[in-house]
Write a protein that holds these residues in place. Sequence first.
Motif, PDB file in Angstrom:
ATOM      1  N   LYS A 144       0.845  -1.187   0.000  1.00 55.97           N
ATOM      2  CA  LYS A 144       0.000   0.000   0.000  1.00 55.97           C
ATOM      3  C   LYS A 144       0.882   1.240   0.000  1.00 55.97           C
ATOM      4  CE  LYS A 144      -0.567   0.607   5.023  1.00 55.97           C
ATOM      5  NZ  LYS A 144      -1.516   0.637   6.139  1.00 55.97           N
ATOM      6  N   ARG A 145       0.350   2.329  -0.534  1.00 60.56           N
ATOM      7  CA  ARG A 145       1.039   3.621  -0.545  1.00 60.56           C
ATOM      8  C   ARG A 145       0.500   4.497   0.577  1.00 60.56           C
ATOM      9  NH1 ARG A 145      -0.592   2.493  -5.790  1.00 60.56           N
ATOM     10  NH2 ARG A 145       1.072   2.328  -7.366  1.00 60.56           N
ATOM     11  N   PHE A 146       1.313   5.470   0.974  1.00 65.62           N
ATOM     12  CA  PHE A 146       0.825   6.521   1.864  1.00 65.62           C
ATOM     13  C   PHE A 146       1.595   7.800   1.555  1.00 65.62           C
ATOM     14  CE2 PHE A 146       3.838   3.959   4.477  1.00 65.62           C
ATOM     15  CZ  PHE A 146       4.863   4.879   4.597  1.00 65.62           C
ATOM     16  N   ALA A 147       0.968   8.930   1.822  1.00 73.64           N
ATOM     17  CA  ALA A 147       1.621  10.220   1.591  1.00 73.64           C
ATOM     18  C   ALA A 147       2.397  10.667   2.829  1.00 73.64           C
ATOM     19  CB  ALA A 147       0.586  11.273   1.198  1.00 73.64           C
ATOM     20  N   ASP A 148       1.804  10.461   3.985  1.00 73.80           N
ATOM     21  CA  ASP A 148       2.429  10.887   5.251  1.00 73.80           C
ATOM     22  C   ASP A 148       1.915   9.964   6.349  1.00 73.80           C
ATOM     23  OD1 ASP A 148       3.406  12.090   7.511  1.00 73.80           O
ATOM     24  OD2 ASP A 148       2.762  14.113   6.979  1.00 73.80           O
ATOM     25  N   ALA A 149       2.814   9.181   6.939  1.00 73.19           N
ATOM     26  CA  ALA A 149       2.405   8.207   7.952  1.00 73.19           C
ATOM     27  C   ALA A 149       2.894   8.587   9.349  1.00 73.19           C
ATOM     28  CB  ALA A 149       2.931   6.827   7.575  1.00 73.19           C
ATOM     29  N   ARG A 150       3.290   9.835   9.534  1.00 67.73           N
ATOM     30  CA  ARG A 150       3.900  10.218  10.807  1.00 67.73           C
ATOM     31  C   ARG A 150       2.973  10.027  11.996  1.00 67.73           C
ATOM     32  NH1 ARG A 150       6.350  15.988   9.162  1.00 67.73           N
ATOM     33  NH2 ARG A 150       4.376  15.971   7.996  1.00 67.73           N
ATOM     34  N   GLU A 151       1.713  10.428  11.870  1.00 65.45           N
ATOM     35  CA  GLU A 151       0.786  10.290  12.990  1.00 65.45           C
ATOM     36  C   GLU A 151       0.538   8.817  13.321  1.00 65.45           C
ATOM     37  OE1 GLU A 151      -0.248  12.664  14.993  1.00 65.45           O
ATOM     38  OE2 GLU A 151       1.023  14.008  13.793  1.00 65.45           O
ATOM     39  N   GLU A 152       0.391   8.009  12.282  1.00 65.12           N
ATOM     40  CA  GLU A 152       0.205   6.578  12.518  1.00 65.12           C
ATOM     41  C   GLU A 152       1.421   5.966  13.204  1.00 65.12           C
ATOM     42  OE1 GLU A 152      -2.118   4.275   9.247  1.00 65.12           O
ATOM     43  OE2 GLU A 152      -1.110   5.940   8.242  1.00 65.12           O
ATOM     44  N   LEU A 153       2.608   6.350  12.755  1.00 59.54           N
ATOM     45  CA  LEU A 153       3.829   5.784  13.331  1.00 59.54           C
ATOM     46  C   LEU A 153       4.006   6.208  14.788  1.00 59.54           C
ATOM     47  CD1 LEU A 153       6.274   6.150  10.309  1.00 59.54           C
ATOM     48  CD2 LEU A 153       5.282   4.044  11.207  1.00 59.54           C
ATOM     49  N   LYS A 154       3.627   7.445  15.107  1.00 57.25           N
ATOM     50  CA  LYS A 154       3.716   7.888  16.502  1.00 57.25           C
ATOM     51  C   LYS A 154       2.823   7.047  17.403  1.00 57.25           C
ATOM     52  CE  LYS A 154       3.118  12.387  15.913  1.00 57.25           C
ATOM     53  NZ  LYS A 154       3.004  13.834  16.275  1.00 57.25           N
ATOM     54  N   ASP A 155       1.627   6.731  16.911  1.00 55.09           N
ATOM     55  CA  ASP A 155       0.722   5.887  17.697  1.00 55.09           C
ATOM     56  C   ASP A 155       1.250   4.453  17.790  1.00 55.09           C
ATOM     57  OD1 ASP A 155      -0.996   8.014  18.088  1.00 55.09           O
ATOM     58  OD2 ASP A 155      -2.320   7.466  16.426  1.00 55.09           O
ATOM     59  N   ILE A 156       1.719   3.930  16.667  1.00 52.00           N
ATOM     60  CA  ILE A 156       2.199   2.542  16.642  1.00 52.00           C
ATOM     61  C   ILE A 156       3.368   2.354  17.592  1.00 52.00           C
ATOM     62  CG2 ILE A 156       3.393   0.832  15.207  1.00 52.00           C
ATOM     63  CD1 ILE A 156       1.705   1.928  12.830  1.00 52.00           C
ATOM     64  N   PHE A 157       4.324   3.288  17.542  1.00 50.49           N
ATOM     65  CA  PHE A 157       5.561   3.140  18.304  1.00 50.49           C
ATOM     66  C   PHE A 157       5.561   3.948  19.608  1.00 50.49           C
ATOM     67  CE2 PHE A 157       6.786   1.880  14.002  1.00 50.49           C
ATOM     68  CZ  PHE A 157       7.424   0.680  14.274  1.00 50.49           C
ATOM     69  N   LEU A 158       4.354   4.294  20.069  1.00 54.13           N
ATOM     70  CA  LEU A 158       4.178   4.862  21.407  1.00 54.13           C
ATOM     71  C   LEU A 158       5.055   6.097  21.620  1.00 54.13           C
ATOM     72  CD1 LEU A 158       4.176   1.411  23.246  1.00 54.13           C
ATOM     73  CD2 LEU A 158       2.205   2.709  22.440  1.00 54.13           C
ATOM     74  N   ASN A 159       5.007   6.985  20.629  1.00 55.51           N
ATOM     75  CA  ASN A 159       5.703   8.281  20.682  1.00 55.51           C
ATOM     76  C   ASN A 159       7.233   8.174  20.740  1.00 55.51           C
ATOM     77  OD1 ASN A 159       3.518  10.187  20.500  1.00 55.51           O
ATOM     78  ND2 ASN A 159       2.924   9.557  22.565  1.00 55.51           N
ATOM     79  N   GLN A 160       7.773   7.127  20.182  1.00 48.21           N
ATOM     80  CA  GLN A 160       9.225   7.067  19.981  1.00 48.21           C
ATOM     81  C   GLN A 160       9.516   7.847  18.688  1.00 48.21           C
ATOM     82  OE1 GLN A 160      11.080   3.025  21.083  1.00 48.21           O
ATOM     83  NE2 GLN A 160       8.938   2.480  20.694  1.00 48.21           N
ATOM     84  N   THR A 161       9.634   9.143  18.812  1.00 44.35           N
ATOM     85  CA  THR A 161       9.621  10.029  17.645  1.00 44.35           C
ATOM     86  C   THR A 161      10.874   9.934  16.779  1.00 44.35           C
ATOM     87  OG1 THR A 161      10.410  11.822  19.069  1.00 44.35           O
ATOM     88  CG2 THR A 161       8.036  11.674  18.695  1.00 44.35           C
ATOM     89  N   PHE A 162      11.958   9.352  17.289  1.00 39.20           N
ATOM     90  CA  PHE A 162      13.155   9.222  16.444  1.00 39.20           C
ATOM     91  C   PHE A 162      12.859   8.397  15.206  1.00 39.20           C
ATOM     92  CE2 PHE A 162      13.381   5.313  18.916  1.00 39.20           C
ATOM     93  CZ  PHE A 162      13.899   4.385  18.022  1.00 39.20           C
TER      94      PHE A 162
END
Length: 229
Positions: free
Chosen positions: A125-143
């Motif tokens: 699948k494609r995505f344009a911007d997954a930052r919000e999803e990744l923050k939720d997935i990785f429990l705010n490990q923003t690095f």
Amino acid sequence: MIQSTFPLTAEENKPVDLIAPDLYTGRESKLPPPVQKVHERDFTVLTQKRKSSRAYSKTIMTRKQLSYILYYSYHLFQDQRSHLPVPTACNSRPLRVYVCILNVLDLEKGIYRYHPQNHSLFLVKRFADAREELKDIFLNQTFILQATCLIGLGANLEAAGYRYPSEAEKFVLLEAGHVGQQIQLSAESLNLASCPIARYEQRLIDQFFESQTSPITYVFSIGNRGNLD
């Protein structure tokens, strides 16, 4: 002894095909042949330099760099006896390799499955911007948001337990560790930064990677070195 809690549907002693036709569908992107010359030739120095790195620069990653890491981590070498670059219990090959492309030259952002025999990526699948999803997935490990890509190792318990069903979890976790070391050493040899990640929300990551049939068991972020690394 670790006992498997996953439902196993394969017949005992009947191997599960590593190259499942239904898994690799959609657009295929061939990866270039891996480079032979590495950044650090001395294995002892390479192992001493290997460390978890959470600081990444904004420099884009190349397809050749990604190709090298995937090839020497889980490519199926074709010779007299097909084999992986890692030990795999009873030749079960129980991992499925997912790649989340965030900033790699000439590859669309999205989720891909790595084909270990073809040495290619299949777009999930494609995505344009997954930052919000990744923050939720990785429990705010923003690095993680600064990485160029994420490599996720999915556990196919059916394949891992075809010969010894009660030990499927143990085998797949051992193999994930073997592959993880290959990923980090390969990244280090290219002077790239990498970090193993085991803290994430399981339900969300499997939805994001579309890996429900092979739950993600280990993730590695990779990127060019940042100033604080």
